[in-house]
Design a protein around this motif. Structure first.
Motif, PDB file in Angstrom:
ATOM      1  N   ALA A 170      33.895  45.956  33.378  1.00 23.44           N
ATOM      2  CA  ALA A 170      34.690  44.736  33.476  1.00 23.44           C
ATOM      3  C   ALA A 170      36.131  45.044  33.108  1.00 23.44           C
ATOM      4  CB  ALA A 170      34.136  43.668  32.536  1.00 23.44           C
ATOM      5  N   ASP A 201      28.582  46.171  43.507  1.00 23.74           N
ATOM      6  CA  ASP A 201      29.047  45.170  42.537  1.00 23.74           C
ATOM      7  C   ASP A 201      28.007  44.074  42.312  1.00 23.74           C
ATOM      8  OD1 ASP A 201      31.360  46.627  42.448  1.00 23.74           O
ATOM      9  OD2 ASP A 201      32.581  45.187  43.577  1.00 23.74           O
ATOM     10  N   ASP A 202      27.179  43.820  43.321  1.00 24.95           N
ATOM     11  CA  ASP A 202      26.159  42.788  43.201  1.00 24.95           C
ATOM     12  C   ASP A 202      25.109  43.143  42.156  1.00 24.95           C
ATOM     13  OD1 ASP A 202      27.396  41.288  45.163  1.00 24.95           O
ATOM     14  OD2 ASP A 202      26.151  42.088  46.794  1.00 24.95           O
ATOM     15  N   GLY A 239      28.452  39.679  37.736  1.00 30.73           N
ATOM     16  CA  GLY A 239      29.191  38.572  38.323  1.00 30.73           C
ATOM     17  C   GLY A 239      30.680  38.844  38.390  1.00 30.73           C
ATOM     18  N   GLU A 240      31.460  37.764  38.424  1.00 31.36           N
ATOM     19  CA  GLU A 240      32.903  37.874  38.624  1.00 31.36           C
ATOM     20  C   GLU A 240      33.549  38.755  37.552  1.00 31.36           C
ATOM     21  OE1 GLU A 240      36.857  35.021  39.161  1.00 31.36           O
ATOM     22  OE2 GLU A 240      34.957  34.171  38.432  1.00 31.36           O
ATOM     23  N   GLY A 241      34.395  39.672  38.004  1.00 34.74           N
ATOM     24  CA  GLY A 241      35.103  40.551  37.092  1.00 34.74           C
ATOM     25  C   GLY A 241      34.386  41.852  36.793  1.00 34.74           C
ATOM     26  N   TRP A 242      33.111  41.961  37.177  1.00 33.68           N
ATOM     27  CA  TRP A 242      32.346  43.184  36.941  1.00 33.68           C
ATOM     28  C   TRP A 242      32.240  43.989  38.222  1.00 33.68           C
ATOM     29  CZ3 TRP A 242      30.626  44.961  32.272  1.00 33.68           C
ATOM     30  CH2 TRP A 242      30.717  44.075  31.194  1.00 33.68           C
ATOM     31  N   ARG A 243      32.475  45.284  38.110  1.00 30.69           N
ATOM     32  CA  ARG A 243      32.431  46.170  39.264  1.00 30.69           C
ATOM     33  C   ARG A 243      31.506  47.351  38.985  1.00 30.69           C
ATOM     34  NH1 ARG A 243      36.885  45.505  42.738  1.00 30.69           N
ATOM     35  NH2 ARG A 243      38.376  43.932  42.023  1.00 30.69           N
ATOM     36  N   PRO A 257      39.729  37.920  35.060  1.00 30.24           N
ATOM     37  CA  PRO A 257      39.323  39.223  35.597  1.00 30.24           C
ATOM     38  C   PRO A 257      40.428  39.796  36.473  1.00 30.24           C
ATOM     39  CG  PRO A 257      38.235  37.448  36.781  1.00 30.24           C
ATOM     40  CD  PRO A 257      38.957  36.809  35.637  1.00 30.24           C
ATOM     41  N   CYS A 258      40.439  41.104  36.621  1.00 27.30           N
ATOM     42  CA  CYS A 258      41.495  41.742  37.408  1.00 27.30           C
ATOM     43  C   CYS A 258      40.972  42.989  38.100  1.00 27.30           C
ATOM     44  CB  CYS A 258      42.697  42.076  36.525  1.00 27.30           C
ATOM     45  SG  CYS A 258      42.308  43.166  35.136  1.00 27.30           S
ATOM     46  N   ASP A 259      41.780  43.500  38.991  1.00 21.24           N
ATOM     47  CA  ASP A 259      41.433  44.687  39.767  1.00 21.24           C
ATOM     48  C   ASP A 259      42.205  45.878  39.194  1.00 21.24           C
ATOM     49  OD1 ASP A 259      40.968  46.670  41.602  1.00 21.24           O
ATOM     50  OD2 ASP A 259      41.648  45.543  43.354  1.00 21.24           O
TER      51      ASP A 259
END
Length: 274
Positions: A141, A123-124, A128-132, A86-88
Motif C-alpha cells: 500500500a 491487484d485483485d 482493495g483500493e490503494g493496494w497493489r 492512496p497513490c501511485d
C-alpha cells in the motif's frame, strides 16, 4: 571440615535454585505501559471502546499480559487520523498538493493462512483500493504523506509530544504511515485513554459465576488496582484468559458514553465520543 563446606555450598545452591523458579502469580510490573502488537500492522484501524483485548504473550510486560481495557484508537496515535489518500508510486504527481507518495506496508495477500509460499498474482488478490501486487508477490500500500511548507515530512504522532496536530499515525518505531482511518483516543478525564486503559496486568480471578480454579496461580493486585471482571466466560476462546484482571481503581468500563469529548478524530460511525 570438608563435609561442612559441602553442606554449606549445597544449601546456597538450593536457595539460588528456588529463587530462580518462575511464579505465575507474581504481579510485579502491573500498571507498566505496553504497546499492543496489533499496532505494528499498517492496516490496523485501532481498538474500539466497546471491546477489550488481552495480549497474553507480551514480552513488554513482566506479567506477559498487555491489557486493552475498553480503549479507543491506537496507543501510538493520540489524535487518530482520516484515511490517507492512496497513490501511485510510479506517478510522482499522484498526491498533488497532499504531499509525497510513500510505502505504508507490505504484507501477504489475505487468506494465506500462514502459507509461506502465498503470493499475489494481480491487484485483485490484495486488499482493495490503494493496494497493489508488487513483482515480489507481496501486497503493498502506498499513501500520501503530508509535507510542510519546506517540502519536509511533518513527522509522526507521538504519545509523548505536546502537539500532534496535522501529523499522521505511523507504524511504531518507523515513519511508515498507517493506511487506515484511526479514531482519536477518548478524553483524558474519561478513564478510557491509553494511560488509564492500556497497561500490563495479570489475571486475578475466574469469571463471575465460574468455579474456582485451584490449578491456576492467580495474582494479587497491587495498591491502586482492583480485581475486576474483564472477560466473561461465554464458551469462546481460551478459557484461561477469561475472568478478572487487575485494573486501575476507578477505571471500570460502564458505557460507550464515557469516551466524552474526544480531542481527535470522531467523525465516523466507528468512533465514540463527540
Amino acid at each position: 571440615m570438608t563435609r561442612s563446606i559441602l553442606s554449606g555450598l549445597l544449601g546456597l545452591l538450593s536457595v539460588v535454585a528456588m529463587a530462580s523458579l518462575p511464579s505465575a502469580c507474581e504481579s510485579g510490573g502491573v500498571g507498566d505501559p505496553c504497546l499492543p502488537e496489533d499496532e505494528y500492522d499498517p492496516q490496523f484501524a485501532g481498538f474500539k471502546v466497546t471491546e477489550e483485548n488481552i495480549e497474553s504473550r507480551s514480552f513488554q510486560c513482566q506479567t506477559r499480559i498487555c491489557l486493552v481495557n475498553h480503549f479507543q484508537g491506537r496507543v501510538s496515535c493520540p489524535l487518530g487520523q482520516e484515511a490517507p489518500a492512496p497513490c501511485d508510486p510510479n506517478n510522482a504527481a499522484s498526491c498533488g498538493d497532499k504531499g509525497e507518495c510513500v510505502l505504508s506496508g507490505a504484507v501477504e495477500p489475505p487468506n494465506c493462512a500462514g502459507n509461506q509460499d502465498c503470493r499475489c498474482q494481480t491487484d485483485d488478490d490484495c486488499y482493495g483500493e490503494g493496494w497493489r501486487c508488487d513483482t515480489d508477490g507481496m501486497c503493498k500500500a502506498h499513501v500520501c504523506r503530508a509535507l510542510n511548507d519546506k517540502g519536509e515530512f511533518v513527522g509522526c504522532q507521538d504519545p509523548t509530544a505536546e502537539d500532534n496536530a496535522g501529523k499522521p499515525c505511523c507504524v511504531p518505531g518507523t515513519e511508515a504511515p498507517v493506511a487506515s482511518p484511526v479514531c482519536g483516543q477518548c478524553a483524558p478525564d474519561s478513564q478510557r485513554n491509553a494511560q488509564q486503559a492500556v497497561y500490563c496486568s495479570c489475571r486475578c480471578g475466574v469469571a463471575d459465576g465460574e468455579p474456582d480454579d485451584p490449578n491456576f496461580n492467580f495474582c494479587e493486585c497491587p495498591q491502586g488496582f482492583t480485581c475486576s471482571e474483564i472477560r466473561p466466560n461465554v464458551g469462546l476462546g481460551d478459557p484461561l484468559l477469561t475472568g478478572k484482571y487487575c485494573i486501575k481503581q476507578g477505571s471500570q468500563f460502564e458505557s460507550e458514553g464515557e469516551c466524552a469529548d474526544v480531542p481527535g478524530r470522531v467523525n465516523s460511525d466507528q468512533c465514540a465520543g463527540f
